[in-house]
Structure formats: C-alpha cells, structure tokens
Design an enzyme around this catalytic site. Structure first.
Site, PDB file in Angstrom:
ATOM      1  N   LYS A   1      42.438  31.811  37.010  1.00 21.03           N
ATOM      2  CA  LYS A   1      42.836  32.598  38.184  1.00 21.03           C
ATOM      3  C   LYS A   1      41.728  33.593  38.516  1.00 21.03           C
ATOM      4  O   LYS A   1      41.130  34.180  37.602  1.00 21.03           O
ATOM      5  CB  LYS A   1      44.147  33.338  37.878  1.00 21.03           C
ATOM      6  CG  LYS A   1      44.743  34.087  39.078  1.00 21.03           C
ATOM      7  CD  LYS A   1      46.064  34.780  38.722  1.00 21.03           C
ATOM      8  CE  LYS A   1      46.701  35.426  39.933  1.00 21.03           C
ATOM      9  NZ  LYS A   1      47.976  36.114  39.614  1.00 21.03           N
TER      10      LYS A   1
ATOM     11  N   SER B   1      51.833  35.069  42.844  1.00 20.47           N
ATOM     12  CA  SER B   1      50.472  35.105  43.335  1.00 20.47           C
ATOM     13  C   SER B   1      49.543  34.069  42.709  1.00 20.47           C
ATOM     14  O   SER B   1      48.487  33.801  43.263  1.00 20.47           O
ATOM     15  CB  SER B   1      49.876  36.492  43.078  1.00 20.47           C
ATOM     16  OG  SER B   1      49.735  36.724  41.687  1.00 20.47           O
TER      17      SER B   1
ATOM     18  N   SER C   1      54.573  36.339  39.116  1.00 21.95           N
ATOM     19  CA  SER C   1      53.423  35.600  39.664  1.00 21.95           C
ATOM     20  C   SER C   1      52.977  34.394  38.858  1.00 21.95           C
ATOM     21  O   SER C   1      52.140  33.625  39.324  1.00 21.95           O
ATOM     22  CB  SER C   1      52.235  36.540  39.854  1.00 21.95           C
ATOM     23  OG  SER C   1      52.409  37.303  41.021  1.00 21.95           O
TER      24      SER C   1
END
Lengths: 497, 95, 491
Positions: A81, A161, A185
């Site tokens: 990420k 997210s 997330s």
C-alpha cells in the site's frame, strides 16, 4: 499438493512451497505477476509499479534458494500500500501533496517483509491519506474493483482505503498485499472484494515509516486470498519495534501453527447491536449462516451485548479527524512535498501548498479535526469522544468474559458503483459501521469472504478477538473459510479492455 | 452546535488551508452534516468516565541517551522544494 | 516577602507595585534529543544534527530519551517540588517554519513536576521565597535565520527536538532585582544538579517574563509576557521598561492589553509582537504517538538519593564552618567557586582563611583578568598551600600576595617558591631583636614619642618589617618592640 496451472493463481502458501522446492523460480513467478500488473492497468490498482526492482529482488532470492538459504517469504511477490514509506521508491499516500515524495528510509513493516525475502511489485493505490471507504479520494484516480455485478458493466468500488491492495489481491496481481486499517480500511475492502484481511491488535505491527492518519487507530495488516496466507504474512509483518512507542513488547507467535485446530469448544459471541435497521436481508442471512457454520463445527454460540456500538462511528469521526488534523500539519511545503508557487509570505505558502496539495475529503477532515480540538469545543467533542472510547472498549472487555471470539458482518452491504456515494460524506462513512469499533478498542479483526449477494458481489464476515489473540481469530476464520468454501473469482474483463 | 461561514473561515485559517470563497458555503453544509450526526454522542452519560488515553497497556518505552542518528543533511534535502547549503528555504518570516 | 517600600516605583498618582513571574526554558543536558537519537551539541553545521524524526518526515515517531526524564525529575527534586508519577505528553499545534511537525510535543495538563520553591538571595542580604508552579518537558524548535537573504528565511533544525524544561514560577517577585536573583539562583541549582549548563549566551537558558503593575494591596493587574529574554541584565531592563510603560498607560487613563511582547536589547524597550497577535488556539491534546509517562517511586527515590548538595545546603554548611553569610553566599553562587573552595579545604587549608583569601585576593585577580574560575592559572592546591603557610606563620600575609603573583605568572609549587626564594617569615627572636634594636638605636627621637603615644609603635613595626624584607613575623616584632620600649603588652 496440486498447483494451479497459472502461477498468478497461487496462494501465498502454494507459492512458498513451489518456490522453496524450486518447482518454479522466483523470477518466473515474479515475471508472471509483473505481466499481470501491467495488463491490469485499467483497474488503476497501482500508483507506482516497480517491475525492475521486483525482478532484481527475485533474482537475488533465486540465488539464495540455490544456496539453500531460504527465508520465510523467499522470492514471493507482494504489493505494498502506498502508505508505507519505501526507501528510494516514491510514496504518495494517494495525495498530491506527496506526489513526488521519495522516502530516504524504509518502514519497519516493509523492511520486515524484505528481510523475510519478499519481492516488491509496486505501490498500491489508496484513498488519500487513507481517508475513504471506496478508494475514490485518491489523487491518482479511483481504483476499479475486478468484481462486477452480474449482468452489469458498471464500475464498482473496491472499498477503501486499501482499495488498490484489495483489488490487486482479488485480481491475482500479487500473491498478497499490505494494507492499513484505521476504521476498517483493510477489512471493508477485503469484504467487498472477496479477499481476506486482518487488522491486528493495535501495537502488533510497527507504525514506524507508515504515513500517519490517526495515530491511536492506525494499524497495518495483511490482505490475502486465504486465511492461511494472512497468518503467514502477519507473522512476517509483525514485530516488536523500539522505534515505535506504541509497539507492544510481546513475541510474535506462529499464527499458522494452530490454524486447523477447529472451533470445538470455543464460544462465539453474537453482538445483538450489530443488527442494524435498514441493513440488507442478505447481510443478516449471511451472519446467521456464519453462526450456523461454526455451531456445526462444535462451537458454542452465545448472544452478547456491546451497548455502545451505535456511538462508535460518530466517536471515530471525532477522534480520527482530530488526530489527522495534527498529523497532517507537517505537510506544509517546507521540507518535502508540494510547494505552491509565488507565495507572498510564509502563511500564504502554507495555505496555498496545503490548499493545492490536499483533496476535498482530506480538507473536510482536517477542518472537522481542527474544529473539535479548538478552544471551547474540546470538551464537548474530543474529550467526550475519548470517554465514549473508554465505554466502547469496556463493552468488549465485558463481552469477552462470555465468549472467545465475536462474529459480525464485515460491512453493511456489498460494493457500490463508483460515484454512487460521493455526494454525502456521512453515507460514505456508514460503510465502516461494523469495522470501526475494533479500531477504537484496539482489538484484532478479521474479514473472511463468506458468500455472494444475489447480484454476484462478495460479502464478508468479521471475527473480532481479544487483544493479541490473533491466533484464535485466524483459527475461527479458517473454520468460516472452510465452511463457506468461497471459490468465486471475478472474470478477468480488464484483460480485454 | 453548528458552524457558520465565519467559523469555517477561522478554522481554515487555523489549519492553514486555503479555501476558495465559493467552497465556504458548501463546506459549512458538509461540516454541519457531520456535526449534526455526531451530536448523538450527547445522549450518553459520560459522568465519571475517564477518557481513553491509549489502548496499549504497557510502560512508555524509553531510549538510552546515546547519539545514534543525524548527519543525514543530504538525505533531508533530497525532497526539499526549497533547499540551499543544507538549509530549508522559506519566504521571509517577519516577527 | 518583605514589603520594602523601595521596591515600589513612583508614578504621578503614587507608588505602584511590580508583579513578576518567570517562565524559564532550560535546555536539559543530554547527549541526544528528547525524542530522537540526534546529537544536541551547540554550533554544528546546519541540519547536521537532525534525524528524520526531528525533520518530521512522514511516518516518523518519537521515542523518549530516558536521561531527559531523569534530568527533569532531578531538577524537580532540586526545586523541592512534587514529582508527578503520572504525566502526559500533549501536542501544542501551531504553524511555524522552525516547527517541522506543525506541533510541539509538550506537557500541558499533566506536567512531570508540580509545586516547589526557590529561595533567592537578595542584594540586601535578605532571603526570599519564590514559588514554583510546575516544571514540564518539551521539545525545542529549530532556528529561522532572517538575515541571510532579503526575501527568504533559512531554516536550521539542529535544535529541533532538543529537550527543554519549562520552569514556571509563581508571580512572587516584586522587582527586577528579585527576578534577577531568582534566575541566578535557578541557574545555580540546575548547574549544581548537572541538569542544564545554564549557558545563557548559547540559549541554554532563556526566560519569558510576565509583568504587571498594581497599586499596593490592589488585585493583580493585566500582565504582558515578554518573550525570550536571554540575560539577567536584559531581564532587569525589560522589567523596568515594561513596568514604567504600564504605569504610564494606566496613569494616563488607559488599560493594559494582555499581549506578547519582545524585548529589543539595542533599544532597551519592549514592543508588541504583531506576528503573535493573531488569536492563539493551540488545540492541545494528548500525543497519540506516546503513552502516558508513568514513573516508579523507587526510581524517583534513587534519583533523590543521588542528588548533590545544593547551594542552600552548602551555604548553611559553610556558615557553620565559620564563614560569614556574605562569603558563603558568594562562594556557593557558582558551583565552580564552591568546588574550588572545598578543594582548598581538602588540601588542608582553614575554611575562614580560605574564604577570605578567595574573596579578597584570588577572585579579584580573576575578575580583572576576565577569567572564569576554571580558567584561572592557580590551582586550588596551590592557593591552599599559600593560605596554610600564612596560617602556620611560614609567610606573612604580604608575602602571600607576592607568592600568589609568582604562581599566577610563572606557575610552580608555592612551598618550593617560598623555600627557594627565601621568603620564609623570620620567627627567630634573636634576629628580630637585633633588627628592633637597630631601629631603636637609629631613631632616639621617635622612641620618646612612642613612649608618650603608644600608637606610634606601628611606625616602628613598619621600619622593622622593611629592614627584614617583610619576612619578620609581625606579631613577634610587635611584642619585642613593646618590651624594648617599655610599653604595656595590651594597648
């Protein structure tokens, strides 16, 4: 063990076995993923692809394997990420303000992975500063989920997210990915993309080198295709870090060891407050089904109460923006990041750099956070929210006197179409209604794919455990996974695009 | 509690966020939407409840007083939008 | 505090009382910063003592330096203050180019040290008590240089993250002298403790001064805060200017606006800091990157047991040794002076004689040469030897000064110098008698005069000392003279 014919269909565990037994070289495996990533650009799952680095790392792993010097993740390609700082590789946090930021340091979690032999395919797209539940707030454009509803071409969100990581795992663009979870997330995108995601106990994974959103809630965790893979990756990510004051000084157990121990004799709590008005009947049905699966395997199902559940989301939307407003003050255009041109003076420089550098959701949260901490409002908002947090954490402590693990839905519904919920912030926030409680209490939560909606979109179930009892959470998750036998995969429509 | 345009301008100033004038009114609406929604926390009696300070139950870890870091001025300047002779450069600050 | 009328300042409407409180920022002596492993040394190359944590790079996290905590506790104990076993680090949020995080990590609601006190020594010999409200730890900011370029400021973060103690006094001071005495005493205490080097030139200690005025007996007036005053002299000037300014405003019917002001040492005046005029709203909240700081009482006790003797205790002990209050106060004011004095005693010299010697002879020479005691050319052992030789009548007081001059200029062992240069005092009564007899024989007229006026004997003493090159023991000379002149022993 029978391996899939396409190496990108391997689970992390499959690949580990195949690479270390030299059935496939890391270069061959990595090459397949590099191609898959390239072919999947229509999904916009990656902000930065690092194929050259990936192949170099793979070659180095192959050299070690040849010498018999094999580490736990030797030669296994992962996606990271874009919130984890990676030395020498641009790290954007999905934001314009960091669009050219190249960290001169490596986050503890990603360093742990490289030390374990893993290979980096690139940095995945995400909501800006991890603020979002649909990956639509990214400065680099939304991520499109590999999943589509049956008989529809509508582009769906992958959740957020960690939307780029979820989409990459679901679309077999990597063996597994890292995510971070501040209010859901990891678990929410995992649930809506049919993948597995675990947010460990706060303090289990070091936060050092991860761009901070809300420090008291942020926690890194794995996103994978199976529960076993999550156990493998969590072991490699977690550590005790002297550089993070909130990293907890407890040895990291072997999460794989007890994975197949079954649920016989375990007490599974069903928190009645998670039955919310207006939730689709499919969610309730899946939840009951999940409880039934566990009962059938010998678990005892007990009803428990978490009375302050309904206050968790509003509490979160005070605490998280407050911390974020302070954490994001460092993005001022002075030492790194976007700097506005032609600033009249220092204040103008700050205001313009931040005004141009942050997107609207981030600005909204900075303003809310600034407001709830400001003089005259602190007690009414922030202090009250922190008291609510005490009550929410206490609810869990009491519930865990009656059960070992809690079972809940992971999300209030399946993925929605891109653009469908962007108009109303609060309706977007409601996606995290089932996940956010866990962050507030600092507990581990696992999302396991459990079924498809009538429209053919994935849904997940969540397991919540006691602090630092990830092992039991994963063990129960494995039992759900076995019973659910979720084998559906999205069609690879993007390859035709 | 709700915010008005002046409040939004004031907190934007406090947060050093340029906010175009035409964004002020929509932001008032958005913030009030959120604030009205969090208003439900007032229903809960929190008398005598201690605010949560951390979910981590351990002593604050401490480092030894040893110099282990620094001498990275070059690396600090790599991302600096204004940097000269190992200084960060900003528009003149008037005290 | 005595209500000495001279402390009031006179206005056209009568006397006004100045009320002063100080917030002193003292840099904690440590190798590394409060929350990072970067060095704290003064004067390094720009941004060389900066870690990624100090520069607030994304994802960087603070880890506290144990030594800094210990130093804060030690200082608290030295201020006879309450040590809070539970304290919390908060974020103080504001934007400034030398504040990279956009917030300062400080302690707001729960400081590590609570109430204490400092006894100050006033020029008139009185002692007064100044209350300490609290002491907390915080990060220092970096430095913005405004004079390098016409349009730009240059930012150096070497100081960013250095540990500070902010020591907040009660508004217990009533004059610039008292504020100066407080700062001097506080500086002495932290230097005795080894928790701060007290170096005001390098900014290791600086003060924000809160000043208000009121009619005697009236409630407290509105105060102004004068920021970052960095010497005792400037604090005095700033207070006097500011008090006068406030009195003038009030007497001409105005009101004092609570504000932050800056002391301009060149102009000798305070002025409003316009940049700070904007409403402050620091939005303090507990730093979520840190946990509450919980101390063990046993650790605090351990630190307490290791505390050195502090100025007040040392002064009391010196007085017990026979020193005057004045001498004792002078000696303890600087730790180095006290240490030097004690080294002289350890080498065998008498306390009172050593104190006199230092205060009357050696310190004067150091001052004249502009030297600190540690930089002086004469060791404590050497001065001790000189004092001892006087006490045991090996040399006279006059010769002692000559010996000091020699050691100052040339170095060497005073005893060897006295020996080799024949400076020993003559105590052989035969030799003295001979010299006395010679002087009497040469001055028959003076003999008669002295017999009539016994004070005249001093003239004879002088002559004999001269004749013996100052080496005759003055007491013996005196006794023999009196005997020869037929004067009574006493008188």
């Amino acid at each position: 063990m029978t391996l899939p014919s396409n190496p990108t269909d391997f689970t992390l565990a499959d690949a580990r076995a195949a690479v270390s037994s030299k059935k496939i070289s890391s270069r061959e495996l990595t090459g397949a993923f590099v191609k898959a990533v390239e072919a999947a650009r229509p999904l916009n799952a990656f902000v930065t692809e690092t194929p050259d680095r990936a192949l170099e790392m793979a070659a180095a792993s192959d050299a070690r394997i040849a010498k018999g010097d094999i580490r736990p993740l030797e030669g296994l390609p992962l996606a990271i990420k874009d919130l984890f700082c990676t030395k020498g590789v641009r790290t954007t946090a999905g934001s314009n303000i960091l669009s050219n930021f190249v960290p001169p340091y490596e986050s503890t979690v990603s360093q742990n992975l490289w030390d374990a032999g893993a290979v980096m395919l690139g940095k995945t797209n995400m909501d800006e500063f991890a603020m979002g539940s649909s990956n639509e707030t990214s400065n680099f454009g939304p991520v499109t989920s590999p999943w589509r509803a049956r008989a529809s071409n509508a582009k769906m969100v992958p959740g957020g997210s960690s939307g780029g990581s979820a989409a990459s795992v679901a679309a077999n663009l990597c063996l597994a990915a890292t995510g971070t979870d501040t209010g859901g997330s990891i678990r929410q995108p995992a649930a809506v993309t049919g993948t597995v995601g675990i947010k460990p106990t706060y303090g289990r994974c070091s936060r050092w080198g991860i761009v901070a959103f809300a420090s008291s809630l942020d926690q890194a965790g794995p996103m994978t295709r199976t529960v076993r893979d999550a156990a493998i990756l969590l072991k490699a990510m977690a550590s005790v870090d002297p550089k993070d004051s909130t990293s907890v000084d407890m040895p990291v157990p072997d999460y794989e060891a007890g994975l197949e121990a079954g649920v016989k004799g375990l007490r599974i709590g069903i928190p009645k407050e998670y039955r919310v008005d207006g939730a689709p009947p499919e969610i309730d049905a899946l939840w009951s089904q999940g409880a039934e699966w566990l009962r059938a395997q010998g678990a005892e199902i007990v009803e428990v109460s978490l009375p302050h559940t309904k206050y968790a989301l509003p509490t979160y939307y005070i605490v998280a923006p407050a911390e974020a407003s302070s954490n994001l003050a460092r993005y001022d255009g002075v030492r790194y990041g976007h700097r506005a041109k032609d600033a009249r003076d220092i204040t103008d420089l700050y205001e313009k750099s931040r005004g141009e550098g942050f997107g609207s959701e981030v600005k909204r949260r900075i303003l809310i956070g600034t407001y709830v901490l400001s003089s005259g409002y602190y007690d009414a908002y922030y202090l009250r929210a922190q008291k609510l947090r005490t009550l929410i954490a206490r609810d869990f402590t009491q519930a865990f006197q009656k059960c070992d693990v809690l079972l809940t839905p992971a999300t209030p519904g399946p993925a929605f179409a891109i653009g469908e919920k962007t108009a109303d912030p609060v309706s977007m926030y409601l996606n995290d209604v089932f996940t956010v409680t866990v962050n507030l209490a600092g507990l581990p939560g696992l999302s396991v794919p459990a079924g498809l909606t009538a429209g053919g979109l994935p849904l997940g179930l969540q397991l919540i455990g006691k602090a630092f009892d990830e092992a039991t959470v994963l063990r129960v998750g494995r039992a759900v996974e076995t019973a659910a036998n979720f084998t559906a995969k999205p069609e690879r429509w993007w390859r035709a695009a | 509690m709700s915010v008005d345009k002046d409040t939004v301008r004031r907190i934007a100033k406090l947060a050093r966020l340029a906010l175009e004038e035409e964004r002020v009114e929509p932001m008032v609406q958005e913030l009030n939407g959120i604030l009205n929604w969090v208003e439900q926390l007032k229903e809960v009696n929190v008398d005598g409840v201690a605010p949560l300070t951390s979910v981590v139950e351990q002593r604050l870890k401490m480092r030894d007083d040893v110099v282990t870091d620094g001498n990275v001025a070059d690396a600090l300047m790599v991302n600096a939008p204004g940097g000269e002779d190992h200084f960060f450069i900003v528009p003149k600050v008037v005290e | 505090m005595s209500s000495n009328g001279s402390k009031y300042i006179q206005g056209s409407t009568g006397p006004w009382e100045i009320v002063i409180g100080l917030e002193v920022h003292a840099q904690i002596l440590s190798n590394a910063k409060l929350f990072s492993g970067a060095a704290t040394e003064f004067g390094a190359e720009p941004n060389s003592q900066v870690s990624f944590v100090d520069a607030a790079m994304p994802g960087m996290l603070p880890v506290i330096n144990k030594k800094c905590v210990e130093q804060a506790v030690r200082t608290g104990l030295g201020l006879k203050a309450k040590i809070n076993l539970f304290s919390v680090f908060d974020r103080k949020n504001y934007f400034y180019p030398d504040l990279p995080q956009g917030y300062q990590i400080s302690q707001y609601k729960n400081p590590i040290v609570g109430e204490g006190e400092v006894l100050i020594d006033l020029p008139n010999g009185e002692t007064a008590r100044v209350g300490i409200e609290r002491l907390h730890m915080e990060q220092d900011a970096g430095k913005s240089l405004h004079d390098q370029h016409p349009d730009h400021s240059f930012v150096d973060l070497n100081r960013s993250g250095v540990a500070l103690m902010e020591i907040v006094s009660r508004p217990d001071m009533r004059s610039a002298d008292e504020a100066g005495a407080f700062l001097k005493k506080l500086r002495a205490i932290v230097r005795y403790l080894g928790t701060c080097d007290g170096n005001m030139d390098e900014g290791s200690m600086r003060a924000d001064v809160n000043v208000s005025v009121r009619k005697p007996g009236a409630p407290l007036g509105t105060r102004c805060e004068i920021k970052n005053v960095n010497s005792v002299r400037f604090i005095g000037q700033a207070i006097e200017y500011e008090a006068r300014r406030q009195v003038d405003i009030l007497e001409s019917g105005g009101t004092i606006k609570q504000e932050t002001r800056l002391f301009d040492s060149r102009a000798g005046e305070t002025r409003s800091m316009r940049s700070k005029e904007e409403a402050h709203d620091y939005r303090y909240f507990p730093d979520p990157d840190l946990l509450p700081l919980v101390l063990e009482q046993a650790w605090v006790d351990e630190i307490a047991a290791s505390l050195p003797e502090l100025p007040d205790e040392k002064r009391a002990r010196f007085i017990q040794m026979g020193l005057s209050a004045y001498d004792a106060t002078v000696l303890v004011a600087e730790k180095e002076s006290a240490d030097y004095f004690e080294a002289m005693l350890a080498a065998g010299a008498d306390a009172k004689a050593s104190a006199n010697w230092l205060n009357n002879e050696y310190f004067g020479r150091l001052n004249k040469a502009g030297l600190a005691i540690g930089d002086g050319p004469v060791s404590a052992t050497a001065n001790s030897a000189i004092v001892q030789m006087v006490s045991t009548n090996v040399i006279s007081g006059k010769i002692a000064k000559d010996v000091l001059d020699i050691v100052w200029a040339e170095g060497g062992d005073p005893r060897a110098i006295v020996e080799s240069r024949g400076l020993k005092q003559v105590t052989d009564s035969g030799a003295i008698e001979k010299a006395v007899d010679a002087v009497i024989a040469a001055n028959p007229d003076k003999v008669a005069a002295a017999q009539a006026k016994p004070q005249m004997v001093g003239w004879f003493v002088g002559q004999v000392m001269k004749a013996t090159g100052g080496k005759a023991n003055p007491a013996s000379v005196n006794a023999i003279l009196k005997q020869r002149l037929g004067l009574p022993e006493e008188g």
